[in-house]
Design an enzyme around this catalytic site. Structure first.
Site, short mmCIF file in Angstrom:
data_model
loop_
_atom_site.label_atom_id
_atom_site.label_comp_id
_atom_site.label_asym_id
_atom_site.label_seq_id
_atom_site.Cartn_x
_atom_site.Cartn_y
_atom_site.Cartn_z
N ARG A 130 -9.11 3.88 -35.52
CA ARG A 130 -10.30 4.12 -35.85
C ARG A 130 -10.81 5.46 -36.28
NH1 ARG A 130 -15.24 2.37 -32.07
NH2 ARG A 130 -16.39 2.69 -34.28
N ARG A 158 8.98 -7.79 -16.41
CA ARG A 158 9.56 -7.43 -17.89
C ARG A 158 10.86 -7.04 -17.96
NH1 ARG A 158 6.03 -10.47 -20.44
NH2 ARG A 158 3.87 -9.91 -20.19
N TYR A 207 -3.73 5.24 -29.07
CA TYR A 207 -3.88 5.86 -30.41
C TYR A 207 -4.91 5.15 -31.03
CZ TYR A 207 -2.51 7.68 -34.96
OH TYR A 207 -2.45 8.39 -36.20
N THR A 222 0.68 -1.29 -0.08
CA THR A 222 0.20 0.06 0.12
C THR A 222 0.74 1.22 0.05
OG1 THR A 222 -1.96 -1.35 0.95
CG2 THR A 222 -1.85 1.23 0.98
N ASP A 242 0.66 2.96 -10.70
CA ASP A 242 1.25 3.55 -9.38
C ASP A 242 2.49 2.71 -9.17
OD1 ASP A 242 0.94 0.85 -7.81
OD2 ASP A 242 -1.31 1.23 -8.22
N LEU A 243 3.28 3.05 -8.23
CA LEU A 243 4.81 2.66 -8.07
C LEU A 243 4.77 0.97 -7.81
CD1 LEU A 243 7.77 3.08 -7.88
CD2 LEU A 243 7.43 3.83 -5.63
#
Length: 312
Positions: A124, A231, A121, A89, A220-221
C-alpha cells in the site's frame, strides 16, 4: 538471492556495530547475526535479534537467580526432561526475530501459524520488487493421486518446459501491468505526466502469488519449535520446508541443548494412538496381527507399518 545495495549497507553496519550487555549472548548465533541465509531463488532468512539461551530455559524451570547454578550436564538433562514431558513455558522464555524474504503464496501458508508478531512489507505504501519465484524443474510435479494436498510424479519434457514458460510469462506480464497502472518510478514521480496512476493499494491486486514479499517475524522458542516440527517435516510443502530447514540451522546455533532434545523427541520421534500402541504390544508378544484383525483403517495401518519400518 539478490540483496539490494541498501540492504547490504544495512547488514554491514549492523554487523560492525558493538554494544556492551549483561544479557546472555551465544557466540555461535552472534556469528550468524544479520547474515542472509539463501532460500529458493531470491529468498532468504536472517536473524535480526534474539533474547535468552539454553540457560534461560533451565532458569525458568528452576525459577532460580542468576546463572550457572547447576552443572551443564544437569542443564542438558533438565531440558531433555522438559521436552520429553511437553513442558512449554520454560521454552517461551527465549525469543528470536527473523527477517524473511519469501514468495507471497508461502507467506499465506506461513501466516496460518498465529503464534508470532509479524510486520510485512506493505504494497500500500511501497512498490513491490520485480522478483518472482520460479521453481527448479525437479519441483514441478503433478497432483498426488492419494494426497489431496501433496505432489505426485515430476513433470518432464514439454509439459515441464511449458509450465516454466507460463510461470515466467504470467509473472512478468502482470508485473508490467502493475507498473503501468502505478505510473511511477521508485521515488514516486510520475512516468507519464499525461495520466494519473492507480493507487498502490489497488494496483497490487494484479501481482501473481509467486511475487516476493518480506517481513519481520518474531516468536518464542516454544512456538518456533512447533512451527518447525510441522514445516521442516518431510511431508511439508517444499517451498516452506526449505525456509524451515534454514531456520533450523539458526536454532541449533542458538540453543544447542534445546535443539538436540527437539530433534530427538519431536522431529525424530513418532506418536502412536492407544490402539496402535496396543497393536505393537500384541506384536511383541508374538501375535501375527494383520490390518483386518487390528481394528485400524487401511490408512492408519499403513502409517503404523511405515513407522515400524515394515511393509504394509
Amino acid at each position: 538471492m539478490a540483496l539490494t545495495d541498501a540492504q547490504h549497507s544495512e547488514i554491514a553496519e549492523a554487523q560492525n556495530s558493538r554494544a556492551e550487555t549483561r544479557r546472555a549472548t551465544v557466540p555461535a548465533l552472534e556469528a550468524m547475526l544479520f547474515q542472509a541465509l539463501p532460500v529458493l531463488d531470491h529468498g532468504f532468512v536472517r536473524v535480526v535479534d534474539y533474547m535468552g539461551d539454553d540457560g534461560a530455559v533451565v532458569q525458568a524451570a528452576r525459577v532460580s537467580y542468576g546463572r550457572g547454578t547447576k552443572a551443564v550436564t544437569e542443564d542438558r538433562g533438565l531440558i531433555r526432561y522438559l521436552m520429553r514431558h511437553r513442558h512449554s513455558t520454560p521454552f517461551e522464555m527465549c525469543e528470536i526475530k527473523y527477517h524473511v524474504k519469501l514468495p507471497i503464496f508461502v507467506a499465506r501458508q506461513w501466516i496460518r501459524h498465529r503464534t508470532a508478531n509479524v510486520n510485512e512489507y506493505s504494497a500500500r505504501y511501497s512498490v513491490m520488487d520485480r522478483e518472482f519465484y520460479i521453481p527448479e524443474p525437479a519441483q514441478l510435479a503433478a497432483q498426488s493421486a492419494i494426497n489431496r494436498q501433496g505432489r505426485g510424479d515430476v513433470l518432464e519434457g514439454e509439459d515441464a518446459a511449458r509450465v516454466l514458460d507460463l510461470l515466467r510469462e504470467d509473472a512478468t506480464r502482470n508485473y508490467d501491468h502493475y507498473a503501468w497502472m502505478l505510473n511511477e518510478d521508485e521515488a514516486g514521480a510520475p512516468l507519464d505526466q499525461g495520466r494519473n496512476g492507480l493507487a498502490r493499494e489497488l494496483a497490487r491486486m494484479n501481482l501473481t502469488l509467486n511475487t516476493y514479499t518480506q517481513w519481520y517475524w518474531k516468536t518464542d522458542l516454544h512456538n518456533l519449535l512447533g512451527f518447525l516440527s510441522l514445516r521442516a517435516d518431510s511431508h511439508a510443502q517444499y517451498e516452506i520446508r526449505v525456509y524451515a530447514e534454514a531456520m533450523m540451522k539458526t536454532v541449533e546455533a542458538w540453543v544447542p541443548h534445546s535443539f538436540e532434545a527437539f530433534a530427538d523427541y519431536r522431529m525424530g520421534s513418532a506418536t502412536l494412538s492407544a490402539q496402535m500402541l496396543s497393536i505393537v504390544k500384541r506384536m511383541l508378544s508374538g501375535e501375527a496381527v494383520t490390518q483386518e484383525t487390528s481394528g485400524l483403517s487401511k490408512r492408519e495401518w499403513r502409517e503404523l507399518m511405515e513407522t515400524l519400518g515394515r511393509a504394509a
